[in-house]
Design an enzyme around this catalytic site. Structure first.
Site, mmCIF file in Angstrom:
data_model
loop_
_atom_site.group_PDB
_atom_site.id
_atom_site.type_symbol
_atom_site.label_atom_id
_atom_site.label_comp_id
_atom_site.label_asym_id
_atom_site.label_seq_id
_atom_site.Cartn_x
_atom_site.Cartn_y
_atom_site.Cartn_z
ATOM 1 N N ARG A 177 39.160 35.733 30.023
ATOM 2 C CA ARG A 177 37.812 35.168 29.841
ATOM 3 C C ARG A 177 37.498 34.211 30.978
ATOM 4 N NH1 ARG A 177 39.123 36.161 24.513
ATOM 5 N NH2 ARG A 177 37.754 37.816 23.742
ATOM 6 N N ASP A 206 40.832 41.793 28.917
ATOM 7 C CA ASP A 206 39.870 41.714 27.816
ATOM 8 C C ASP A 206 38.541 42.235 28.346
ATOM 9 O OD1 ASP A 206 38.405 40.769 25.411
ATOM 10 O OD2 ASP A 206 40.235 39.631 25.046
ATOM 11 N N HIS A 280 38.517 45.326 22.824
ATOM 12 C CA HIS A 280 38.510 44.337 23.918
ATOM 13 C C HIS A 280 38.713 44.999 25.289
ATOM 14 C CE1 HIS A 280 38.446 40.610 21.512
ATOM 15 N NE2 HIS A 280 39.142 41.296 20.619
ATOM 16 N N GLU A 357 40.771 43.196 16.418
ATOM 17 C CA GLU A 357 39.305 43.234 16.433
ATOM 18 C C GLU A 357 38.739 44.504 17.082
ATOM 19 O OE1 GLU A 357 38.232 38.534 16.496
ATOM 20 O OE2 GLU A 357 38.679 39.426 18.438
ATOM 21 N N TRP A 423 47.864 36.312 13.061
ATOM 22 C CA TRP A 423 46.840 35.336 13.466
ATOM 23 C C TRP A 423 45.793 35.100 12.384
ATOM 24 C CZ3 TRP A 423 41.513 36.150 14.685
ATOM 25 C CH2 TRP A 423 41.076 37.478 14.639
ATOM 26 N N TYR A 448 45.237 27.652 16.398
ATOM 27 C CA TYR A 448 44.214 28.112 17.339
ATOM 28 C C TYR A 448 43.644 26.912 18.098
ATOM 29 C CZ TYR A 448 44.011 33.127 17.055
ATOM 30 O OH TYR A 448 44.307 34.448 17.220
ATOM 31 N N ASP A 450 41.861 26.872 20.672
ATOM 32 C CA ASP A 450 40.536 26.999 21.291
ATOM 33 C C ASP A 450 39.474 26.395 20.372
ATOM 34 O OD1 ASP A 450 41.065 29.124 19.482
ATOM 35 O OD2 ASP A 450 39.360 30.258 20.266
ATOM 36 N N TRP A 494 42.393 30.638 23.670
ATOM 37 C CA TRP A 494 41.397 31.589 24.175
ATOM 38 C C TRP A 494 40.450 30.800 25.061
ATOM 39 C CZ3 TRP A 494 42.909 36.316 23.033
ATOM 40 C CH2 TRP A 494 43.716 36.504 21.923
ATOM 41 N N THR A 495 39.980 31.446 26.119
ATOM 42 C CA THR A 495 39.254 30.636 27.116
ATOM 43 C C THR A 495 37.790 31.043 27.307
ATOM 44 O OG1 THR A 495 40.058 32.033 28.914
ATOM 45 C CG2 THR A 495 41.386 30.080 28.380
ATOM 46 N N GLU A 496 37.196 31.622 26.285
ATOM 47 C CA GLU A 496 35.768 31.948 26.417
ATOM 48 C C GLU A 496 34.980 30.722 26.877
ATOM 49 O OE1 GLU A 496 37.627 32.688 23.749
ATOM 50 O OE2 GLU A 496 36.884 34.478 22.697
#
Ligand code: ACM
Length: 639
Positions: A177, A206, A280, A357, A423, A448, A450, A494-496
């Site tokens: 991300r 991703d 993804h 997902e 998760w 999590y 993030d 997660w780095t969105e």
């Protein structure tokens, strides 16, 4: 009276900071060791400016000593000599390897007296962890990036016997991300090992970017590693314009990966590579669109809205088909090529295949999928997904690696040898362990990182929250399962919404302290009040090291409810002890002369804002929090 009190506090602060370098200082270790005995009558070891470290004939231990020597050289200005030998000299440090079976693989014994320091382990990894403890026994200035003018650097006399509770102590970093360079990842490794993490999970691919060179599939990085540049809130960013150049991105070459793997190995860190399929996968499809069940043109997503989560939670569908097609033989040829190179590059025993997902709304309409279901006698899309995962496992196993995937790989039947990374809570992990499979726990509820770590009014917006205190409650080993199958756990970043390394650090610390202690320390050693005090001491270390952290533990926890359709009630708490909360409803900024919170507040009828700040010892410590009454009404469920 007040003045005298303030003066006493000032003296207290002065004595305390002086004590940081000279004289007594309380010991503050994270993670808490298995056993620690303070030997006050044995004085303190004062680091000599010409320190000698004696090491056995072992290259790994020699390397540990030289990394340690260079770490202490910067803040102290001291030069250290490393000598081979097996007995302690006066005022020296001895690293010693033993065959003593009583010491665990990563365990160590550390004995500090005024005469010298002995660090004993059965494996070099144990020496490495003993060194991390030794660094934490030194004053916090030892993490400084510049030389400090301290009179002395001392270590209190202690005897520590230590070993980890779990062998898998991980952090996951999403480099898709947002891309982080080799130097930035090395820096992250340097930070994590100080807290005895031993696994870095790299989420390499991703929808937003493919970050690893695959020589046999060059388009993955020619096309898939690049996207149009956007800044703002993930999921709301604009799609690429026709003809717009893809300028944001990057990837790791084979040489980069080898360098990272070597750097990590020198610090006893395994790198777990993740290739996330079949969902993804937009970056892969932008490179090789023929891998999709849905013909069309694909682009690397800059963070636009192509997936929809109606009502949040686990339900979602794609506006675009971002999946690799399980009914397409080319997909398996593609993955064989990918996993061949991944397996060659990463020595770690496991490869992560993602599996999370997967939006399957396009599969429902696909003739190819329907034909596959008929041919393979698959009764639903769970079984289609499971068919894919099982074939991927065969590919990964054929490269001599074990497969791990997110807990969705349980759907439709787990692949025979797969390990599961749980998760969506712990339940997937429990189910997998009951089926006899290995498990790594990384539940959203505790791990999590993030998520926001404080109130939404002072944190960059993310759709969920995880406070430090909750992260500290992470217990990776559920009751009623075979403990041998629970390999450990990890926190996931997660780095969105993480655009740079300063924010990467902010999201990681202090929550990774909590995860480190959950994974290393014995369960009965864990104590929130004690931990939170140690966390504050480690903030000093992060500051010295110029590593950013979140101060959210100093901000109030705001719980809003409604008394009736017009009246809002506000309950305030603090995460740690010893803070007073001051508030206003009159739009002005509160300080410690404003009312102090004692009991549930009723928001005055025409108020426009609620402002809050915490104080300790008459000094502001929390951030100024501004909540509009409109926001409070929303939180209270008042229309
Ligand atoms: C995940 O958070 N989608 C594994």
């Amino acid at each position: 009276m007040k003045k005298i009190f303030f003066f006493i506090i000032l003296i207290g602060i002065f004595v305390n900071s002086n004590a940081q370098q000279k004289g007594r200082r309380s010991i503050s270790l994270i993670p808490q060791p298995a056993s620690i005995v303070e030997n006050n009558n044995l004085g303190r070891f004062i680091l000599p400016s010409g320190l000698i470290i004696i090491v056995p004939k072992n290259d790994e231990v020699k390397k540990i000593a030289s990394v340690f020597a260079s770490q202490i050289a910067t803040p102290t200005g001291y030069k250290t000599t490393i000598k081979t030998g097996n007995s302690l000299l006066p005022k020296s440090i001895l690293f010693s390897l033993t065959n003593d079976k009583a010491i665990a693989d990563e365990g160590y014994k550390l004995k500090v007296t005024s005469a010298g320091i002995t660090l004993t382990a059965r494996k070099p990894a144990g020496i490495f962890y003993g060194v991390q403890t030794l660094l934490q026994l030194l004053p916090s200035g030892i993490t400084s990036t510049t030389e400090l003018d301290y009179d002395e650097w001392n270590i209190p006399a202690v005897t520590i016997e230590d070993h980890p509770r779990f062998g898998w102590r991980g952090l996951m970093l999403d480099v898709s991300r947002h891309f982080f360079t080799v130097a930035q990842v090395k820096d992250y490794i340097d930070q994590m090992v100080k807290y005895k993490f031993n696994l870095l999970h790299l989420h390499l691919v991703d929808d937003q970017g493919w970050r690893i060179e695959i020589k046999s599939l060059p388009k993955l990085t020619e096309v898939g590693a690049w996207r149009v540049e956007r800044t703002g809130t993930f999921g709301t960013l604009s799609k690429p314009e026709p003809g717009e150049k893809a300028t944001y991105g990057g990837f790791y070459t084979h040489d980069d990966i080898k360098e990272l793997v070597r750097y990590a190995a020198d610090r006893f860190v395994n790198i777990l590579p993740e290739i996330d399929v079949p969902g993804h996968s937009l970056a892969a499809l932008a490179s090789y669109p023929e891998l999709s069940c849905t013909p069309g043109e694909y682009y690397v997503s800059p963070g636009d809205r192509f997936m929809v989560w109606p009502g949040g939670g686990q339900h979602f569908y794609g506006l675009l088909d971002n999946t690799i097609c399980p009914a397409n033989e080319k997909a398996y040829e593609f993955l064989d090529k990918v996993f061949t190179e991944v397996a060659q590059l990463f020595p770690f025993a496991y490869i992560h295949m993602g599996g999370d997902e997967t939006a399957r709304n396009f599969w429902e309409k696909s003739e190819q999928i329907k034909a596959l279901m008929k041919k393979e006698n698959l009764k639903d899309l769970d079984e289609v997904q499971s068919y894919f995962v099982k074939r991927v496992e065969k590919i990964i196993n054929s490269k001599g690696k074990k497969m791990i995937g997110w807990d969705e790989i349980l759907q439709g039947g787990l692949a025979p040898n797969a390990a599961v990374m749980s998760w969506r809570g712990m339940k997937g992990g429990i189910e997998a362990a009951k089926l006899g499979h290995e498990v790594v726990m990384s539940p959203t509820d505790f791990a999590y990182i993030d998520y926001m770590q404080g109130d939404a009014s002072v944190e960059p917006p993310v759709y969920a929250s995880l406070r430090l205190k909750k992260a500290y409650q992470f217990e990776p080993l559920p009751e009623g399962v075979d403990a041998k199958l629970i390999k450990g756990g990890q926190a996931n970043l997660w780095t969105e919404q993480v655009y740079n390394t300063r924010h990467l650090q902010y999201m990681t610390w202090p929550r990774a302290f909590a995860i480190a202690e959950a994974l290393w320390s014995q369960k009965e050693k864990r104590n929130w009040n004690d931990f939170s005090k140690r966390v504050e001491r480690h903030f000093e270390r992060l500051e010295m090291a110029k590593v950013k952290y979140s101060p959210a533990i100093y901000d109030p926890i705001v719980t809003v409810s409604k008394k009736d359709s017009a009246t809002i009630l506000v309950k305030l708490e603090t995460e740690i002890e010893g803070l007073s909360i001051h508030y206003s409803f009159d739009n002005s900024f509160p300080d410690n002369f404003y009312p102090v919170y004692k009991e549930q507040l009723t928001v005055p009828r025409d108020a426009a804002t609620m402002k809050l700040i915490t104080y300790r010892y008459n000094e502001p410590i929390g951030r100024m929090m501004v909540l509009t009454i409109t926001e409070l009404r929303k939180r209270a469920g008042i229309k």
